[in-house]
Motif scaffolding. Sequence first.
Motif, PDB file in Angstrom:
ATOM      1  N   SER A   1       7.513  -3.321   7.795  1.00 13.45           N
ATOM      2  CA  SER A   1       7.217  -2.715   6.498  1.00 13.45           C
ATOM      3  C   SER A   1       6.963  -1.240   6.727  1.00 13.45           C
ATOM      4  O   SER A   1       6.673  -0.803   7.850  1.00 13.45           O
ATOM      5  CB  SER A   1       5.986  -3.361   5.856  1.00 13.45           C
ATOM      6  OG  SER A   1       4.806  -2.947   6.514  1.00 13.45           O
ATOM      7  N   ALA A   2       7.050  -0.462   5.676  1.00 10.91           N
ATOM      8  CA  ALA A   2       6.792   0.972   5.804  1.00 10.91           C
ATOM      9  C   ALA A   2       5.376   1.216   6.293  1.00 10.91           C
ATOM     10  O   ALA A   2       5.129   2.132   7.078  1.00 10.91           O
ATOM     11  CB  ALA A   2       7.006   1.646   4.447  1.00 10.91           C
ATOM     12  N   GLN A   3       4.441   0.380   5.841  1.00 14.58           N
ATOM     13  CA  GLN A   3       3.044   0.574   6.209  1.00 14.58           C
ATOM     14  C   GLN A   3       2.822   0.331   7.696  1.00 14.58           C
ATOM     15  O   GLN A   3       2.091   1.066   8.355  1.00 14.58           O
ATOM     16  CB  GLN A   3       2.150  -0.359   5.376  1.00 14.58           C
ATOM     17  CG  GLN A   3       2.020   0.063   3.911  1.00 14.58           C
ATOM     18  CD  GLN A   3       3.332  -0.077   3.148  1.00 14.58           C
ATOM     19  OE1 GLN A   3       4.188  -0.884   3.511  1.00 14.58           O
ATOM     20  NE2 GLN A   3       3.497   0.719   2.114  1.00 14.58           N
TER      21      GLN A   3
ATOM     22  N   VAL B   1       0.841  -1.202   0.000  1.00 13.58           N
ATOM     23  CA  VAL B   1       0.000   0.000   0.000  1.00 13.58           C
ATOM     24  C   VAL B   1       0.872   1.247   0.000  1.00 13.58           C
ATOM     25  O   VAL B   1       1.763   1.378   0.845  1.00 13.58           O
ATOM     26  CB  VAL B   1      -0.920   0.008   1.237  1.00 13.58           C
ATOM     27  CG1 VAL B   1      -1.695   1.318   1.321  1.00 13.58           C
ATOM     28  CG2 VAL B   1      -1.880  -1.165   1.192  1.00 13.58           C
ATOM     29  N   PRO B   2       0.668   2.184  -0.936  1.00 13.10           N
ATOM     30  CA  PRO B   2       1.449   3.432  -0.924  1.00 13.10           C
ATOM     31  C   PRO B   2       1.067   4.287   0.270  1.00 13.10           C
ATOM     32  O   PRO B   2      -0.095   4.330   0.682  1.00 13.10           O
ATOM     33  CB  PRO B   2       1.043   4.113  -2.243  1.00 13.10           C
ATOM     34  CG  PRO B   2      -0.279   3.525  -2.591  1.00 13.10           C
ATOM     35  CD  PRO B   2      -0.282   2.124  -2.063  1.00 13.10           C
ATOM     36  N   ILE B   3       2.055   4.960   0.848  1.00 12.45           N
ATOM     37  CA  ILE B   3       1.809   5.793   2.018  1.00 12.45           C
ATOM     38  C   ILE B   3       2.251   7.227   1.736  1.00 12.45           C
ATOM     39  O   ILE B   3       3.153   7.466   0.926  1.00 12.45           O
ATOM     40  CB  ILE B   3       2.536   5.245   3.267  1.00 12.45           C
ATOM     41  CG1 ILE B   3       4.040   5.092   2.984  1.00 12.45           C
ATOM     42  CG2 ILE B   3       1.959   3.923   3.703  1.00 12.45           C
ATOM     43  CD1 ILE B   3       4.823   4.637   4.195  1.00 12.45           C
ATOM     44  N   PRO B   4       1.625   8.201   2.412  1.00 14.30           N
ATOM     45  CA  PRO B   4       1.844   9.619   2.075  1.00 14.30           C
ATOM     46  C   PRO B   4       2.976  10.285   2.849  1.00 14.30           C
ATOM     47  O   PRO B   4       2.929  11.486   3.075  1.00 14.30           O
ATOM     48  CB  PRO B   4       0.491  10.243   2.442  1.00 14.30           C
ATOM     49  CG  PRO B   4       0.033   9.442   3.608  1.00 14.30           C
ATOM     50  CD  PRO B   4       0.515   8.036   3.365  1.00 14.30           C
TER      51      PRO B   4
ATOM     52  N   PHE C   1       8.768   6.958   5.473  1.00 14.24           N
ATOM     53  CA  PHE C   1       8.492   5.530   5.595  1.00 14.24           C
ATOM     54  C   PHE C   1       8.548   4.833   4.241  1.00 14.24           C
ATOM     55  O   PHE C   1       7.877   3.831   4.008  1.00 14.24           O
ATOM     56  CB  PHE C   1       7.111   5.319   6.224  1.00 14.24           C
ATOM     57  CG  PHE C   1       6.991   5.907   7.598  1.00 14.24           C
ATOM     58  CD1 PHE C   1       7.434   5.217   8.702  1.00 14.24           C
ATOM     59  CD2 PHE C   1       6.438   7.165   7.774  1.00 14.24           C
ATOM     60  CE1 PHE C   1       7.337   5.767   9.970  1.00 14.24           C
ATOM     61  CE2 PHE C   1       6.323   7.723   9.033  1.00 14.24           C
ATOM     62  CZ  PHE C   1       6.777   7.024  10.139  1.00 14.24           C
ATOM     63  N   ALA C   2       9.333   5.364   3.324  1.00 12.33           N
ATOM     64  CA  ALA C   2       9.434   4.774   1.984  1.00 12.33           C
ATOM     65  C   ALA C   2      10.158   3.432   2.049  1.00 12.33           C
ATOM     66  O   ALA C   2      10.965   3.165   2.932  1.00 12.33           O
ATOM     67  CB  ALA C   2      10.178   5.720   1.050  1.00 12.33           C
ATOM     68  N   GLY C   3       9.848   2.587   1.078  1.00 15.80           N
ATOM     69  CA  GLY C   3      10.512   1.290   0.977  1.00 15.80           C
ATOM     70  C   GLY C   3       9.921   0.236   1.882  1.00 15.80           C
ATOM     71  O   GLY C   3       8.816   0.354   2.386  1.00 15.80           O
ATOM     72  N   LYS C   4      10.671  -0.840   2.103  1.00  9.74           N
ATOM     73  CA  LYS C   4      10.297  -1.951   2.968  1.00  9.74           C
ATOM     74  C   LYS C   4       9.091  -2.743   2.477  1.00  9.74           C
ATOM     75  O   LYS C   4       8.471  -3.454   3.247  1.00  9.74           O
ATOM     76  CB  LYS C   4      10.026  -1.471   4.397  1.00  9.74           C
ATOM     77  CG  LYS C   4      11.208  -0.819   5.096  1.00  9.74           C
ATOM     78  CD  LYS C   4      10.850  -0.529   6.537  1.00  9.74           C
ATOM     79  CE  LYS C   4      11.999   0.152   7.267  1.00  9.74           C
ATOM     80  NZ  LYS C   4      11.639   0.446   8.669  1.00  9.74           N
ATOM     81  N   ALA C   5       8.711  -2.611   1.243  1.00 10.48           N
ATOM     82  CA  ALA C   5       7.593  -3.396   0.718  1.00 10.48           C
ATOM     83  C   ALA C   5       8.044  -4.825   0.440  1.00 10.48           C
ATOM     84  O   ALA C   5       9.154  -5.056  -0.023  1.00 10.48           O
ATOM     85  CB  ALA C   5       7.049  -2.762  -0.556  1.00 10.48           C
TER      86      ALA C   5
END
Length: 345
Positions: free
Chosen positions: A329-331, A259-262, A266-270
Motif C-alpha cells: 500500500s502507499a502507506q 490513511v492519506p499521506i503527504p 506514494f499515491a494510490g494503492k489503497a
Amino acid sequence: MSSNTILSIKNIKKYFPLTGGVFRRVVGKVHAVDDVSFDINRGETIGIVGESGCGKTTLGRTILRLLEPTEGTIEFDGQDITNLRGGDLRAVRKNMQIVFQDPMASLNPRITIKNSVGEPLVVNGIARGPKMRDMVLKLLSKVGLTEAHLNRFPHEFSGGQRQRICIARALALNPKFIVMDEPTSSTDVSVQAQTLNLMKDLQQDLNLTYLFISHDLSVVKHMSDRIAVMYLGKIVELTPSDIFRSALHPYTFALVSAVPIPDPRFAGKAQILSGEVPSPINPPVGCRFHPRCAFAEEKCWKEEPELRDTGDGHLVACHYAGELDFGSSAQLDYAQAVGKQDAQT
C-alpha cells in the motif's frame, strides 16, 4: 493483576436493549461492546481505533462506569469496581476522569470557566472561595491559559482553548487514569499538535495513564505505546509496535491503507473495503469481519477467531494471521521510505 497494572478489564460486554410493541418489550439488543479484555500499565497510553460505531466511546464510558457493563469485570488499581455504588464509586472516580469529544457540549454555557473547572474541587470538599480560585488558576496555567480567562464563558474561546479547559478540569482531582475521547477532533492541525504535545507533557510530569480514542491513525501512533483496533464491538488486533508496519489483520491493513499521506510519489494503492458494516443488532456468525474480508474462507464463516498472541505481545483475532499476503500500500511504502531515511540520518 500485576503491581504495574493500573486497569484490567475482563470480558466486558455492553448491550443496549431494543424495545417494541405496545408493552415496550425487549425485542433485541445492540452489541456495542462484546467480550473485550486487556490490561493497561501505569504511565502507559493505549490507543483505540476503528470505524464510527465500532464501540470505542462506549468502551471508554463503560470502563469509567458512566455506562453500566452488561457483563465482565473492571479492576482499577487492584480493586474490583464493577459493582461499586454510592460513596465507594465516587471515591474511585476521583482517580478516573474523561475528556469528552465535544468540548462545547461538555462545558456548561451558563457558568464561567473558573466555576466549571473548580466544580470538582467544590463537590469533593477540597476547596472553595479564594482557595478554589487559586487552584483553578494553577490548573489553567498547566494547560497554557492565564488569569484573564477565569471569568469568561465557553463561547468566548476557540475550540482548542475549550479542549484545554476540559483537560484542566479532568486534572482537577489529580487522577491516575484519563480517557481521552477524540480530544483533537474539533481542532485544526496546528492546534491539534499543541494539544497532543500538551497531553504528552502532562503525562510525563504527572505520571498519567491514558486510554486514547481516535479515528486518526497518525495521531494514535504518535500518542500510544500500544494500539487496539476495534471492529463491531470486538478488539481484532492489539499491537505494541508501529501499526503502519505490523498490521496482521485484514481490517487493520484496510484502515492503514486508507490513511492519506503527504507525498504524491506514494499515491494510490489503497485497499477499499466492499460491502456495508454488519448490524450490531445481529452480528455475523464466526469472524465478524468475514462479510467484507477478501481473504475469508469457510472456517471464517463458522468459527469465531480467538485473540491470540503471535509473538512479542502482538494479539490478533484472525484464523490466518501471519499467513496472508496483503501486497503493498502507499502507506506501507511511505513508512518504509521514512524508516530508511531516519536510519541514514
